[in-house]
Scaffold this motif. Sequence first.
Motif, PDB file in Angstrom:
ATOM      1  N   GLY A   8      23.135 119.131 127.460  1.00 32.89           N
ATOM      2  CA  GLY A   8      21.034 118.545 126.938  1.00 32.89           C
ATOM      3  C   GLY A   8      20.510 120.132 127.505  1.00 32.89           C
ATOM      4  O   GLY A   8      20.964 121.137 127.240  1.00 32.89           O
ATOM      5  N   GLY A   9      19.304 119.480 127.111  1.00 34.08           N
ATOM      6  CA  GLY A   9      18.171 121.111 126.995  1.00 34.08           C
ATOM      7  C   GLY A   9      16.974 120.784 125.993  1.00 34.08           C
ATOM      8  O   GLY A   9      16.208 119.889 126.598  1.00 34.08           O
ATOM      9  N   LEU A  10      16.253 121.932 126.444  1.00 36.16           N
ATOM     10  CA  LEU A  10      14.820 121.309 125.334  1.00 36.16           C
ATOM     11  C   LEU A  10      15.178 121.674 124.289  1.00 36.16           C
ATOM     12  O   LEU A  10      15.535 123.114 123.853  1.00 36.16           O
ATOM     13  CB  LEU A  10      14.290 122.493 126.923  1.00 36.16           C
ATOM     14  CG  LEU A  10      12.632 122.532 125.899  1.00 36.16           C
ATOM     15  CD1 LEU A  10      11.769 121.446 125.760  1.00 36.16           C
ATOM     16  CD2 LEU A  10      12.290 123.519 126.650  1.00 36.16           C
ATOM     17  N   VAL A  11      14.181 121.343 123.223  1.00 29.79           N
ATOM     18  CA  VAL A  11      14.363 121.494 121.913  1.00 29.79           C
ATOM     19  C   VAL A  11      13.640 121.421 121.720  1.00 29.79           C
ATOM     20  O   VAL A  11      12.877 119.956 121.983  1.00 29.79           O
ATOM     21  CB  VAL A  11      15.672 120.731 121.908  1.00 29.79           C
ATOM     22  CG1 VAL A  11      14.957 119.581 121.817  1.00 29.79           C
ATOM     23  CG2 VAL A  11      15.399 121.405 119.891  1.00 29.79           C
ATOM     24  N   GLN A  12      12.571 121.324 119.892  1.00 28.45           N
ATOM     25  CA  GLN A  12      11.340 121.342 119.260  1.00 28.45           C
ATOM     26  C   GLN A  12      11.923 120.252 118.004  1.00 28.45           C
ATOM     27  O   GLN A  12      13.221 119.814 118.226  1.00 28.45           O
ATOM     28  CB  GLN A  12      11.008 122.603 118.211  1.00 28.45           C
ATOM     29  CG  GLN A  12      10.321 123.569 119.575  1.00 28.45           C
ATOM     30  CD  GLN A  12      10.173 124.569 118.708  1.00 28.45           C
ATOM     31  OE1 GLN A  12      10.105 124.793 117.794  1.00 28.45           O
ATOM     32  NE2 GLN A  12       9.135 124.845 118.697  1.00 28.45           N
ATOM     33  N   ALA A  13      10.590 119.255 118.377  1.00 25.17           N
ATOM     34  CA  ALA A  13      10.877 118.071 117.637  1.00 25.17           C
ATOM     35  C   ALA A  13      11.462 118.452 115.722  1.00 25.17           C
ATOM     36  O   ALA A  13      11.249 119.443 115.968  1.00 25.17           O
ATOM     37  CB  ALA A  13       9.120 117.854 116.991  1.00 25.17           C
ATOM     38  N   GLY A  14      12.594 117.276 115.803  1.00 20.65           N
ATOM     39  CA  GLY A  14      13.289 118.291 114.526  1.00 20.65           C
ATOM     40  C   GLY A  14      14.761 118.630 114.529  1.00 20.65           C
ATOM     41  O   GLY A  14      15.688 119.194 113.535  1.00 20.65           O
ATOM     42  N   GLY A  15      14.567 118.976 115.662  1.00 20.33           N
ATOM     43  CA  GLY A  15      15.915 120.377 116.138  1.00 20.33           C
ATOM     44  C   GLY A  15      17.025 119.199 116.264  1.00 20.33           C
ATOM     45  O   GLY A  15      17.050 117.762 116.505  1.00 20.33           O
ATOM     46  N   SER A  16      18.601 120.051 116.644  1.00 22.61           N
ATOM     47  CA  SER A  16      19.203 119.696 117.202  1.00 22.61           C
ATOM     48  C   SER A  16      19.820 119.510 118.598  1.00 22.61           C
ATOM     49  O   SER A  16      20.374 120.792 118.946  1.00 22.61           O
ATOM     50  CB  SER A  16      20.341 119.672 116.339  1.00 22.61           C
ATOM     51  OG  SER A  16      20.021 119.338 114.405  1.00 22.61           O
ATOM     52  N   LEU A  17      21.198 118.414 118.743  1.00 21.44           N
ATOM     53  CA  LEU A  17      21.416 119.035 120.359  1.00 21.44           C
ATOM     54  C   LEU A  17      22.722 118.468 120.270  1.00 21.44           C
ATOM     55  O   LEU A  17      23.048 117.261 119.667  1.00 21.44           O
ATOM     56  CB  LEU A  17      20.859 118.533 121.451  1.00 21.44           C
ATOM     57  CG  LEU A  17      20.257 119.241 122.541  1.00 21.44           C
ATOM     58  CD1 LEU A  17      19.767 118.469 123.193  1.00 21.44           C
ATOM     59  CD2 LEU A  17      20.446 120.624 122.497  1.00 21.44           C
ATOM     60  N   ARG A  18      24.121 118.745 120.188  1.00 24.98           N
ATOM     61  CA  ARG A  18      25.633 118.374 121.129  1.00 24.98           C
ATOM     62  C   ARG A  18      25.720 117.170 122.103  1.00 24.98           C
ATOM     63  O   ARG A  18      25.579 118.435 122.961  1.00 24.98           O
ATOM     64  CB  ARG A  18      26.246 118.275 120.347  1.00 24.98           C
ATOM     65  CG  ARG A  18      27.925 117.860 119.781  1.00 24.98           C
ATOM     66  CD  ARG A  18      28.543 118.116 119.393  1.00 24.98           C
ATOM     67  NE  ARG A  18      29.529 119.334 120.129  1.00 24.98           N
ATOM     68  CZ  ARG A  18      31.033 119.717 119.732  1.00 24.98           C
ATOM     69  NH1 ARG A  18      31.386 118.929 118.734  1.00 24.98           N
ATOM     70  NH2 ARG A  18      31.313 120.873 120.554  1.00 24.98           N
ATOM     71  N   LEU A  19      25.988 116.435 122.724  1.00 24.21           N
ATOM     72  CA  LEU A  19      26.312 116.545 124.616  1.00 24.21           C
ATOM     73  C   LEU A  19      27.256 115.825 124.470  1.00 24.21           C
ATOM     74  O   LEU A  19      28.178 115.467 123.124  1.00 24.21           O
ATOM     75  CB  LEU A  19      25.448 114.658 124.700  1.00 24.21           C
ATOM     76  CG  LEU A  19      24.001 114.962 124.562  1.00 24.21           C
ATOM     77  CD1 LEU A  19      23.423 113.760 124.998  1.00 24.21           C
ATOM     78  CD2 LEU A  19      23.528 116.101 124.994  1.00 24.21           C
ATOM     79  N   SER A  20      28.493 116.909 125.315  1.00 29.49           N
ATOM     80  CA  SER A  20      29.737 116.528 125.237  1.00 29.49           C
ATOM     81  C   SER A  20      29.567 115.827 126.409  1.00 29.49           C
ATOM     82  O   SER A  20      28.534 115.681 127.277  1.00 29.49           O
ATOM     83  CB  SER A  20      30.553 117.350 125.760  1.00 29.49           C
ATOM     84  OG  SER A  20      29.793 118.111 124.440  1.00 29.49           O
ATOM     85  N   CYS A  21      30.755 115.135 126.749  1.00 26.85           N
ATOM     86  CA  CYS A  21      31.231 114.232 127.909  1.00 26.85           C
ATOM     87  C   CYS A  21      32.627 114.431 128.118  1.00 26.85           C
ATOM     88  O   CYS A  21      33.791 113.604 127.009  1.00 26.85           O
ATOM     89  CB  CYS A  21      30.854 112.783 127.801  1.00 26.85           C
ATOM     90  SG  CYS A  21      31.137 111.441 129.662  1.00 26.85           S
ATOM     91  N   VAL A  22      33.181 114.893 128.866  1.00 28.14           N
ATOM     92  CA  VAL A  22      34.866 115.399 129.263  1.00 28.14           C
ATOM     93  C   VAL A  22      34.992 114.335 131.098  1.00 28.14           C
ATOM     94  O   VAL A  22      34.320 114.538 131.276  1.00 28.14           O
ATOM     95  CB  VAL A  22      34.269 116.385 129.798  1.00 28.14           C
ATOM     96  CG1 VAL A  22      36.565 116.905 130.047  1.00 28.14           C
ATOM     97  CG2 VAL A  22      34.451 117.624 128.903  1.00 28.14           C
ATOM     98  N   ALA A  23      35.824 113.887 130.268  1.00 30.23           N
ATOM     99  CA  ALA A  23      36.798 112.221 131.772  1.00 30.23           C
ATOM    100  C   ALA A  23      37.604 113.400 131.866  1.00 30.23           C
ATOM    101  O   ALA A  23      38.730 113.625 131.254  1.00 30.23           O
ATOM    102  CB  ALA A  23      37.209 111.177 130.496  1.00 30.23           C
ATOM    103  N   SER A  24      37.997 113.024 133.729  1.00 29.76           N
ATOM    104  CA  SER A  24      39.313 112.996 134.360  1.00 29.76           C
ATOM    105  C   SER A  24      40.595 112.255 133.750  1.00 29.76           C
ATOM    106  O   SER A  24      40.551 111.303 133.487  1.00 29.76           O
ATOM    107  CB  SER A  24      39.113 113.291 135.189  1.00 29.76           C
ATOM    108  OG  SER A  24      38.785 112.020 135.642  1.00 29.76           O
ATOM    109  N   GLY A  25      41.350 112.513 133.813  1.00 30.75           N
ATOM    110  CA  GLY A  25      43.148 111.961 133.384  1.00 30.75           C
ATOM    111  C   GLY A  25      42.976 111.679 132.332  1.00 30.75           C
ATOM    112  O   GLY A  25      43.166 112.289 131.707  1.00 30.75           O
ATOM    113  N   ARG A  26      43.927 110.760 132.395  1.00 28.10           N
ATOM    114  CA  ARG A  26      45.104 110.523 131.038  1.00 28.10           C
ATOM    115  C   ARG A  26      45.229 109.751 130.829  1.00 28.10           C
ATOM    116  O   ARG A  26      46.171 109.135 129.529  1.00 28.10           O
ATOM    117  CB  ARG A  26      46.745 110.903 131.151  1.00 28.10           C
ATOM    118  CG  ARG A  26      47.756 111.865 132.400  1.00 28.10           C
ATOM    119  CD  ARG A  26      48.687 111.752 133.183  1.00 28.10           C
ATOM    120  NE  ARG A  26      49.541 113.288 133.438  1.00 28.10           N
ATOM    121  CZ  ARG A  26      50.219 113.478 134.373  1.00 28.10           C
ATOM    122  NH1 ARG A  26      50.286 112.462 134.376  1.00 28.10           N
ATOM    123  NH2 ARG A  26      50.488 114.565 134.948  1.00 28.10           N
TER     124      ARG A  26
END
Length: 123
Positions: A8-26
């Motif tokens: 996450g973060g601060l971005v201007q309208a029209g911009g892009s972000l990529r969120l990631s979600c890492v899980a523990s375990g197998r």
Amino acid sequence: VQLQASGGGLVQAGGSLRLSCVASGRTFSSYFMGWFRQAPGKERDFVAAITRSGRSTYYADSVKGRFTISREDAKNTVYLQMNSLKPEDTAVYYCAAYRGLGVPGRDSYYDFWGQGTQVTVSS
């Protein structure tokens, strides 16, 4: 399983972000994964979800055509690529994992939740 969201973060309208979600375990590949968001003073809303195989995805109408959910089981990670961001996308974004069968019908069915990552879109 423990989920750790980031990106996450601060971005201007029209911009892009990529969120990631890492899980523990197998057993990450056995989880149906979802992204939700909650803006201040509002309820938590569904954003996107992806099946265990990754072959099917689901989106809220408000993000269709702008957001893309994907998963990389080798890295125990689910992503949310967000393009053409709008101020109304501002919220805390949460990832969640569902271990049951089928497609969860509501957020209360999900078994595990990440801590959330703040996305702020300025106009």
